[in-house]
Write a protein that holds these residues in place. Sequence first.
Motif, PDB file in Angstrom:
ATOM      1  N   ALA A  45       0.831  -1.202   0.000  1.00 55.71           N
ATOM      2  CA  ALA A  45       0.000   0.000   0.000  1.00 55.71           C
ATOM      3  C   ALA A  45       0.867   1.254   0.000  1.00 55.71           C
ATOM      4  N   GLN A  46       1.954   1.217   0.755  1.00 55.17           N
ATOM      5  CA  GLN A  46       2.857   2.369   0.787  1.00 55.17           C
ATOM      6  C   GLN A  46       3.414   2.659  -0.602  1.00 55.17           C
ATOM      7  N   ARG A  47       3.746   1.599  -1.350  1.00 53.87           N
ATOM      8  CA  ARG A  47       4.280   1.797  -2.697  1.00 53.87           C
ATOM      9  C   ARG A  47       3.240   2.405  -3.631  1.00 53.87           C
ATOM     10  N   VAL A  48       1.969   2.006  -3.470  1.00 57.97           N
ATOM     11  CA  VAL A  48       0.908   2.617  -4.269  1.00 57.97           C
ATOM     12  C   VAL A  48       0.774   4.093  -3.919  1.00 57.97           C
ATOM     13  N   LEU A  49       0.748   4.385  -2.626  1.00 59.60           N
ATOM     14  CA  LEU A  49       0.582   5.756  -2.159  1.00 59.60           C
ATOM     15  C   LEU A  49       1.720   6.656  -2.638  1.00 59.60           C
ATOM     16  N   ARG A  50       2.949   6.181  -2.535  1.00 55.15           N
ATOM     17  CA  ARG A  50       4.084   7.015  -2.946  1.00 55.15           C
ATOM     18  C   ARG A  50       4.106   7.202  -4.453  1.00 55.15           C
ATOM     19  N   LEU A  51       3.678   6.129  -5.212  1.00 54.58           N
ATOM     20  CA  LEU A  51       3.683   6.248  -6.674  1.00 54.58           C
ATOM     21  C   LEU A  51       2.630   7.236  -7.141  1.00 54.58           C
ATOM     22  N   GLU A  52       1.506   7.278  -6.452  1.00 55.52           N
ATOM     23  CA  GLU A  52       0.495   8.277  -6.787  1.00 55.52           C
ATOM     24  C   GLU A  52       1.040   9.693  -6.630  1.00 55.52           C
ATOM     25  N   LYS A  53       2.030   9.847  -5.746  1.00 54.18           N
ATOM     26  CA  LYS A  53       2.684  11.150  -5.543  1.00 54.18           C
ATOM     27  C   LYS A  53       3.924  11.327  -6.423  1.00 54.18           C
ATOM     28  N   GLY A  54       4.322  10.257  -7.145  1.00 58.35           N
ATOM     29  CA  GLY A  54       5.494  10.357  -8.009  1.00 58.35           C
ATOM     30  C   GLY A  54       6.816  10.346  -7.272  1.00 58.35           C
ATOM     31  N   HIS A  55       6.846   9.804  -6.044  1.00 56.35           N
ATOM     32  CA  HIS A  55       8.088   9.725  -5.288  1.00 56.35           C
ATOM     33  C   HIS A  55       8.878   8.481  -5.718  1.00 56.35           C
ATOM     34  N   ILE A  56      10.166   8.662  -5.977  1.00 53.01           N
ATOM     35  CA  ILE A  56      10.978   7.538  -6.432  1.00 53.01           C
ATOM     36  C   ILE A  56      11.426   6.681  -5.256  1.00 53.01           C
ATOM     37  N   ILE A  57      11.744   5.428  -5.569  1.00 55.35           N
ATOM     38  CA  ILE A  57      12.450   4.544  -4.641  1.00 55.35           C
ATOM     39  C   ILE A  57      13.815   4.270  -5.252  1.00 55.35           C
ATOM     40  N   VAL A  58      14.870   4.689  -4.549  1.00 56.09           N
ATOM     41  CA  VAL A  58      16.219   4.474  -5.041  1.00 56.09           C
ATOM     42  C   VAL A  58      16.485   2.969  -5.122  1.00 56.09           C
ATOM     43  N   SER A  59      17.039   2.534  -6.223  1.00 55.51           N
ATOM     44  CA  SER A  59      17.366   1.156  -6.578  1.00 55.51           C
ATOM     45  C   SER A  59      16.198   0.449  -7.243  1.00 55.51           C
ATOM     46  N   GLN A  60      15.002   1.013  -7.174  1.00 48.60           N
ATOM     47  CA  GLN A  60      13.902   0.480  -7.974  1.00 48.60           C
ATOM     48  C   GLN A  60      13.660   1.389  -9.173  1.00 48.60           C
ATOM     49  N   ASP A  61      13.540   2.675  -8.918  1.00 50.99           N
ATOM     50  CA  ASP A  61      13.336   3.636 -10.005  1.00 50.99           C
ATOM     51  C   ASP A  61      14.653   4.218 -10.496  1.00 50.99           C
ATOM     52  N   THR A  62      15.734   3.822  -9.859  1.00 51.05           N
ATOM     53  CA  THR A  62      17.078   4.172 -10.335  1.00 51.05           C
ATOM     54  C   THR A  62      17.870   2.897 -10.517  1.00 51.05           C
ATOM     55  N   ASP A  63      18.988   2.986 -11.227  1.00 55.50           N
ATOM     56  CA  ASP A  63      19.875   1.842 -11.367  1.00 55.50           C
ATOM     57  C   ASP A  63      21.314   2.313 -11.193  1.00 55.50           C
ATOM     58  N   GLY A  64      22.273   1.464 -11.530  1.00 51.73           N
ATOM     59  CA  GLY A  64      23.681   1.777 -11.304  1.00 51.73           C
ATOM     60  C   GLY A  64      24.250   2.854 -12.197  1.00 51.73           C
ATOM     61  N   LEU A  65      23.417   3.455 -13.069  1.00 58.33           N
ATOM     62  CA  LEU A  65      23.881   4.520 -13.961  1.00 58.33           C
ATOM     63  C   LEU A  65      23.063   5.799 -13.838  1.00 58.33           C
ATOM     64  N   THR A  66      21.970   5.772 -13.087  1.00 59.35           N
ATOM     65  CA  THR A  66      21.047   6.905 -13.061  1.00 59.35           C
ATOM     66  C   THR A  66      21.668   8.125 -12.403  1.00 59.35           C
ATOM     67  N   ASN A  67      21.638   9.254 -13.121  1.00 62.82           N
ATOM     68  CA  ASN A  67      22.116  10.509 -12.540  1.00 62.82           C
ATOM     69  C   ASN A  67      20.943  11.439 -12.246  1.00 62.82           C
ATOM     70  N   VAL A  68      21.255  12.561 -11.663  1.00 58.37           N
ATOM     71  CA  VAL A  68      20.214  13.501 -11.227  1.00 58.37           C
ATOM     72  C   VAL A  68      19.364  13.969 -12.396  1.00 58.37           C
ATOM     73  N   TRP A  69      19.983  14.179 -13.542  1.00 57.84           N
ATOM     74  CA  TRP A  69      19.257  14.721 -14.701  1.00 57.84           C
ATOM     75  C   TRP A  69      18.348  13.657 -15.304  1.00 57.84           C
ATOM     76  N   GLU A  70      18.809  12.431 -15.356  1.00 55.91           N
ATOM     77  CA  GLU A  70      17.965  11.359 -15.871  1.00 55.91           C
ATOM     78  C   GLU A  70      16.761  11.124 -14.968  1.00 55.91           C
ATOM     79  N   ALA A  71      16.956  11.271 -13.645  1.00 55.86           N
ATOM     80  CA  ALA A  71      15.870  11.064 -12.691  1.00 55.86           C
ATOM     81  C   ALA A  71      14.954  12.273 -12.578  1.00 55.86           C
ATOM     82  N   ASP A  72      15.238  13.313 -13.375  1.00 63.24           N
ATOM     83  CA  ASP A  72      14.439  14.544 -13.364  1.00 63.24           C
ATOM     84  C   ASP A  72      14.382  15.154 -11.965  1.00 63.24           C
TER      85      ASP A  72
END
Length: 972
Positions: free
Chosen positions: A828-855
């Motif tokens: 439920a927490q993941r649904v709630l945070r996704l509705e707000k567009g909050h990222i989870i580091v290591s799920q919505d990012t990977d070993g190459l993601t930088n600040v600009w790619e993550a917007d």
Amino acid sequence: MSGQNRLPAPFGRLLDRSETVTFDFEGRTIAGFKGDTIASALCANGQWMISRSFKYHRPRGVLTMAGQDANTLVQLADEPNCLADKHPAANGLKVKAQNYFGSFDSDMARVVELVHRFLPVGFYYKTFNEKKKSWAFWEPIVRAMTGLGTIDPKADFHESYYDKQYLFADVAVIGGGPAGLAAAQAAAEAGAEVILIEENAALGGSLGYARFDAAGAQGERSLSDFSRAIAGAKGVQVMTGTICSGLFADNWIPLIKGNRFYKLRAKSIVVATGSIEQPAVFRNNDLPGVMMASAAQRLIRLYGVRPGRNAVILAANDDAYGAVLDLIDAGVTVAAIADLRADVPATPLVAAVRAQGVAIHAGHGISEAVYAQKSHISGAVLAPVAGEGTFGAGGTSVACDLILMSVGFSPAGQLLHHAGAKFGYCHQSHMFQPVELPAKVHAAGSVNNVYDINAVIADGKRAGLAAAKDAGLAVAVIPAAVAEKGNVGRTHPWPIFPHDRGFDFVDFDEDLKYHDLVNGIADGYDNVELLKRYSTVGMGPSQGRHSAVTSVRIVSRETGTDIAKMNVTTQRPPYTPEKFGHLAGRVFDPERRTAMHHRHLELGAQMMPAGVWWRPAYYGAKSERSKSIDAEVKAVRENVGLIDVSTLGGLDVRGPDAAEFLNRMYTFSYTKQPVGRSRYVLMTDNAGVITDDGVACRFHDEHFYVTATTSGVDAVYRQMLFWNAQWRLDVDVANVTAALNGVNIAGPKSRAVLQKVCTDIDLSPEGFPYMGVKMGTVAGIPARLMRVGFVGELGYEIHVPAGYGEALWDALLEAGKPEGIKPFGVEAQRVLRLEKGHIIVSQDTDGLTNVWEADMPWALAKTKPFFVGGRSTEIMAKMKLARKLVGFTLKSANDPCPEECHLVLKGEDIVGRVTSAVKSPSLGKVVGLAYVHGDDAEPGKEFTIKVDGGRRITGVVTKYPFYDPENKRQEM
């Protein structure tokens, strides 16, 4: 009996003669007893050649019978390079020799020996440095001819079992010989908890095979006494068959026993590893039948094997004469003793040998071992010593099938070197010895240059008591160091006699002869470290155990340098080879539970792993998963919910430089952050890649409480320590994750519930605004409170001492009953945070993601001069984005919800992936995050998603937050 050379009991103290074993060696069935090693069983059956040498493919056999050389390396099925003199013989073993072409008995590659003059030291450097193209041709041939064992790359090692165990002790004693036994007994009697480590199958060391008196009774008597004392000692743990492979900072000791890797931490250490008998240098000193005197004694006393029938002994000390008496006891004819000393002292052992009528040739050495057979010696040439390394005219040939070398010792000081001990050369004993030891590390016995058996035992007792005192035990008196060490006359200063026709080996592992080293020095490599790298002396499997001291002596002589100003080459861990299986250990993950774990189970939670923690995924039956998650989301959006966030990482950062420290570690600015406020933190590495996020709560000018992700907190903590070791800021960082438990109470009614149990904090919007932090009490429990909005509703994170976690949970659920409070889980927490567009580091990012790619450029401080990854972030700001993380919805409401890692396509090219997606119960549609091509990142742009079954659906880039875009609800 088992084998033509097997001796009857009482010889062979390690054998169990009631149980026989058979194995295969090169197609030949070998019989032995339980307790035999592969090598002892082979020798018992007359198989003296066990391997072929590295370069010249010369026959090699037993040298030490102690696993200290490469002469006995064999292949066992898929495992190469096993030491036959250490590996137990067992039924069904398939043993093969290594490094031969054709048959083992008639190795065709031995032809290399005929052209040895054309293979001088540095041959490869000299020949192929300018002729690199020819090296491409010769390299596979050279490697094939000089390799040792083989591995099967197709073998399945996944089922091999290895594991690890942690041990702790007041005193660790490494070495179970006379010094180690005395040290362990003394430390235990002082009240210390002792772990006694011995690499061999049984305790005793030299007490079990060496001869200290003419009657041969002293060793047996002392071993019996020690065995009773150690068995009856309180607090002594004995670990036999255990290798200590290193000695590291803070007395951390790695141990290997079977397939288990132990990690031992001791308050103090006694190193009683003994000494290593050193070879003499003469022609053909490497062939089967030439061995150390101690190797012959081990064969006789430990394994009941007669090492030969007619022997010649090369002597330079009293130990040689003890070995002679053992040979006589075993029925070996001793043809002659060549004693390098012009005057042989009249000791009891020498007198006993003379009484046996053995011929002693004083002032003589062995100039050559003769071999008529292909694989074993048949005689020795004795010659008078004329000077250092030279013989006079004449010589005597003596028929023999056994030559024993007893010319000196060198301390087995590798572990002391690992610990940082300093060694110096003693001209009186002609040996290196420790002259400076690290704190809480003690040396005892022959590794400490003490050789007389009574002095060795006294030295062990001294070291044991000193170690017990270092460990904090009350020790009234520590005996003084022994004065009469018995080290003078044990080691000859120059047992090196080069031969005009060569094959006078210094390094058996690398097939290096005397003149190879002399020529290497002449080539300009006149430092022992340089000579090692140029000639490879000491770089073989035995790591210089038998060549290091000889090399130093040769360099000293050739350069005219006082040997006292020199030392052996650097000794690095591991002491013996370690398997990757030992280092990797068993594949398992530790499990951690929060203080509320059992409350979750009582409420019907379905648990899920989150890093090393167990967390509630949702509450309810598995068959009603979706319904349960939707109900939990609805409770938070419309009423009030409670989630356990104890797994969240927590770091206390304190000190005058705390704000500056965070300013350097994270992308935002923190130096002007007000006390009583929190601020988002985003961490990047040197390459500008996002590695973690959280919030920094400022409770005092010099105190920040920083949260980190559940799976990332340990890495964040390590990075903080790493960087501040360089910056030296006045700050202290403590990982308090396990010290605190936390909950997040969220929803429109969360303030009303919290007010019932929190009366010493103003919870009004004005008194406790969004992103504020406070300290107070909740249900009488001291707490840290933070107003954060990860789920996008009015909410409070409450962190309390871990022991109060369950009480806090109970109090809030009880207080929220009238409002219908509902616990919610991670899903439920993941649904709630996704509705707000909050990222989870290591799920919505990977070993190459930088600040600009993550917007996330909003998380960058624009004016501060530095943060870790700042320079890389600046560079990437000027580069065109190949991909970008965007919010999306689906063009068609009838399309299925994509899953994580479903591909994003541009035409037929893969350009990204879906990182998160869910059917939002609050919005009634699918929302998600995905990486799309940089050209397709603007709101309204459409892109293709490939879902299960190869079906393609259309996503539409949508600005987020999807829910409450103005963030009014979390700021209530």
